[in-house]
Design a protein around this motif. Structure first.
Motif, PDB file in Angstrom:
ATOM      1  N   SER A  60       0.819  -1.219   0.000  1.00 51.17           N
ATOM      2  CA  SER A  60       0.000   0.000   0.000  1.00 51.17           C
ATOM      3  C   SER A  60       0.848   1.263   0.000  1.00 51.17           C
ATOM      4  N   ARG A  61       2.148   1.150   0.316  1.00 55.91           N
ATOM      5  CA  ARG A  61       3.044   2.307   0.300  1.00 55.91           C
ATOM      6  C   ARG A  61       3.781   2.466  -1.021  1.00 55.91           C
ATOM      7  N   GLU A  62       3.513   1.583  -1.977  1.00 56.70           N
ATOM      8  CA  GLU A  62       4.202   1.608  -3.257  1.00 56.70           C
ATOM      9  C   GLU A  62       3.441   2.512  -4.244  1.00 56.70           C
ATOM     10  N   PRO A  63       4.031   3.648  -4.654  1.00 59.53           N
ATOM     11  CA  PRO A  63       3.319   4.594  -5.528  1.00 59.53           C
ATOM     12  C   PRO A  63       2.837   3.993  -6.841  1.00 59.53           C
ATOM     13  N   SER A  64       3.564   3.041  -7.401  1.00 52.14           N
ATOM     14  CA  SER A  64       3.163   2.467  -8.681  1.00 52.14           C
ATOM     15  C   SER A  64       1.957   1.544  -8.558  1.00 52.14           C
ATOM     16  N   SER A  66      -0.393   1.790  -5.501  1.00 56.68           N
ATOM     17  CA  SER A  66      -1.391   2.271  -4.552  1.00 56.68           C
ATOM     18  C   SER A  66      -1.708   3.750  -4.750  1.00 56.68           C
ATOM     19  N   MET A  67      -2.979   4.048  -4.986  1.00 63.99           N
ATOM     20  CA  MET A  67      -3.406   5.440  -5.072  1.00 63.99           C
ATOM     21  C   MET A  67      -3.323   6.137  -3.712  1.00 63.99           C
ATOM     22  N   LEU A  68      -3.312   5.347  -2.651  1.00 62.42           N
ATOM     23  CA  LEU A  68      -3.287   5.902  -1.299  1.00 62.42           C
ATOM     24  C   LEU A  68      -1.934   5.659  -0.626  1.00 62.42           C
ATOM     25  N   HIS A  69      -0.855   5.703  -1.421  1.00 63.21           N
ATOM     26  CA  HIS A  69       0.462   5.409  -0.852  1.00 63.21           C
ATOM     27  C   HIS A  69       0.890   6.431   0.199  1.00 63.21           C
ATOM     28  N   ALA A 252       1.936   7.541 -20.794  1.00 61.26           N
ATOM     29  CA  ALA A 252       1.351   7.058 -19.536  1.00 61.26           C
ATOM     30  C   ALA A 252       0.210   8.012 -19.184  1.00 61.26           C
ATOM     31  N   PHE A 253      -0.993   7.672 -19.619  1.00 63.85           N
ATOM     32  CA  PHE A 253      -2.109   8.609 -19.541  1.00 63.85           C
ATOM     33  C   PHE A 253      -2.938   8.485 -18.266  1.00 63.85           C
ATOM     34  N   VAL A 254      -2.702   7.451 -17.473  1.00 63.46           N
ATOM     35  CA  VAL A 254      -3.485   7.297 -16.240  1.00 63.46           C
ATOM     36  C   VAL A 254      -2.563   7.420 -15.037  1.00 63.46           C
ATOM     37  N   PRO A 255      -3.065   7.919 -13.919  1.00 67.36           N
ATOM     38  CA  PRO A 255      -2.233   8.061 -12.719  1.00 67.36           C
ATOM     39  C   PRO A 255      -1.712   6.711 -12.255  1.00 67.36           C
ATOM     40  N   GLU A 256      -0.514   6.720 -11.710  1.00 66.91           N
ATOM     41  CA  GLU A 256       0.077   5.491 -11.195  1.00 66.91           C
ATOM     42  C   GLU A 256      -0.822   4.854 -10.144  1.00 66.91           C
ATOM     43  N   GLY A 257      -0.983   3.555 -10.231  1.00 63.27           N
ATOM     44  CA  GLY A 257      -1.740   2.818  -9.230  1.00 63.27           C
ATOM     45  C   GLY A 257      -3.239   2.856  -9.393  1.00 63.27           C
ATOM     46  N   ALA A 269      -8.444   7.193 -13.099  1.00 62.46           N
ATOM     47  CA  ALA A 269      -8.122   6.698 -14.435  1.00 62.46           C
ATOM     48  C   ALA A 269      -9.238   7.025 -15.416  1.00 62.46           C
ATOM     49  N   VAL A 270     -10.491   6.871 -14.986  1.00 67.81           N
ATOM     50  CA  VAL A 270     -11.624   7.193 -15.859  1.00 67.81           C
ATOM     51  C   VAL A 270     -11.606   8.672 -16.224  1.00 67.81           C
ATOM     52  N   ARG A 271     -11.383   9.521 -15.242  1.00 65.42           N
ATOM     53  CA  ARG A 271     -11.361  10.962 -15.507  1.00 65.42           C
ATOM     54  C   ARG A 271     -10.251  11.327 -16.486  1.00 65.42           C
ATOM     55  N   ALA A 272      -9.066  10.753 -16.271  1.00 67.95           N
ATOM     56  CA  ALA A 272      -7.927  11.081 -17.134  1.00 67.95           C
ATOM     57  C   ALA A 272      -8.194  10.658 -18.573  1.00 67.95           C
ATOM     58  N   LEU A 273      -8.738   9.459 -18.761  1.00 63.12           N
ATOM     59  CA  LEU A 273      -8.985   8.979 -20.121  1.00 63.12           C
ATOM     60  C   LEU A 273     -10.179   9.689 -20.759  1.00 63.12           C
ATOM     61  N   ALA A 274     -11.176  10.052 -19.964  1.00 61.91           N
ATOM     62  CA  ALA A 274     -12.304  10.807 -20.512  1.00 61.91           C
ATOM     63  C   ALA A 274     -11.845  12.174 -21.017  1.00 61.91           C
ATOM     64  N   ALA A 275     -10.924  12.800 -20.291  1.00 67.38           N
ATOM     65  CA  ALA A 275     -10.384  14.083 -20.737  1.00 67.38           C
ATOM     66  C   ALA A 275      -9.561  13.913 -22.010  1.00 67.38           C
TER      67      ALA A 275
END
Length: 289
Positions: A60-64, A66-69, A252-257, A269-275
């Motif tokens: 859970s601490r790994e940025p790649s 976990s979104m909540l790292h 790399a179009f979506v946030p890590e994790g 990820a949905v927001r990033a790809l929708a944009a």
């Protein structure tokens, strides 16, 4: 139809109550909760009350992953071992069905309360996972609000879609791509893209030939960010033949994790790809905004 607005089902109050009774007996909320799995970490950290969550997995601490790292830094971490749970003596252990099976079986034999979560394969399953974790933690009201907001935002994004659906493939290490029935596929479709791998018959996570990517010339190729410890597999999605595609967006179009787990963070990820879709293939309403 892919281009039409998809309405996600809402559970009635009675259905929610019935589901809650099926998940766990009526009892006081657990005071000490331990999560042994990356994906249950994401749900538990989102919903747990103050001091209720006593440990999360080290992943859970790994940025790649976990979104909540950053949030995970506040919790002690574990490696999913039965010995750790035995020493911690939690009231509730939450974990994944793909976690260490010997740990789960041993804890159950020792009469620990263990709840397993399967890996959510689509966006539509996530609200139910949120609600289930909310019942287990005694955080039903918070879970219902988060699940409702998640569904509302998906429906709002779906309402902005049109028949302009650019082609996309998420191309990862060793040429692996998500096909039908995967979280990645449902995210791409929700954002307004056609998933090249799924359209060509790929189901689940499977190898996708480099030659077919080049021949198809998708509008977008989404690749992961380079890791600190690179592997030979990373060279496949970064092949010179892919880089030479003249009109294909690669990055790399979506946030890590954001695609690691079926949790609220996948909405990033949905927001990033929708944009991105609105930028490269705008629907009529996009031009007026």
């Amino acid at each position: 139809m892919l281009g039409r607005r998809r309405c996600l089902p809402r559970l009635s109050g009675l259905a929610l109550l019935a589901g809650a009774l099926l998940v766990a007996p009526v009892s006081a909320a657990p005071k000490r909760v331990m999560s042994l799995n990356l994906c249950t970490d994401q749900l538990a950290m989102t919903l747990a009350g103050p001091d209720q969550l006593v440990s999360v997995s080290f992943l859970s601490r790994e940025p790649s992953l976990s979104m909540l790292h950053e949030e995970a830094q506040a919790y002690p971490v574990n490696r999913g071992l039965a010995e750790e749970a035995f020493l911690e003596k939690p009231d509730l252990v939450v974990t994944g069905t793909y976690a260490l099976h010997n740990t789960t079986a041993l804890l159950k034999r020792l009469d620990f309360h263990v709840e397993e979560f399967s890996f959510a394969q689509t966006l539509e399953t996530i609200p139910g996972e949120i609600r289930r974790m909310g019942v287990l933690l005694g955080q039903e009201e918070k879970a219902e609000r988060i699940a409702g907001d998640f569904t509302d935002e998906l429906e709002a994004i779906a309402a902005r879609q049109c028949d302009r659906r650019p082609t996309m493939i998420a191309y990862d290490q060793n040429g692996i791509a998500p096909g039908g029935g995967t979280l990645g596929d449902s995210v791409m479709r929700a954002a307004g893209f056609a998933n090249l791998a799924a359209d060509l018959g790929v189901v689940g996570m499977a190898p996708f030939p480099l030659e077919e990517v080049i021949a198809a010339r998708p509008d977008v190729i989404s690749i992961s960010r380079k890791q600190d410890a690179p592997t030979l597999g990373e060279h496949v999605p970064r092949h010179p033949a892919i880089a030479a595609l003249p009109e294909t967006r690669i990055g790399a179009f979506v946030p890590e994790g954001s695609l690691s787990c079926g949790a609220p963070g996948v909405m990033e990820a949905v927001r990033a790809l929708a944009a991105l879709r609105a930028e490269i293939a705008p629907c009529p309403q996009d031009a007026t905004q």
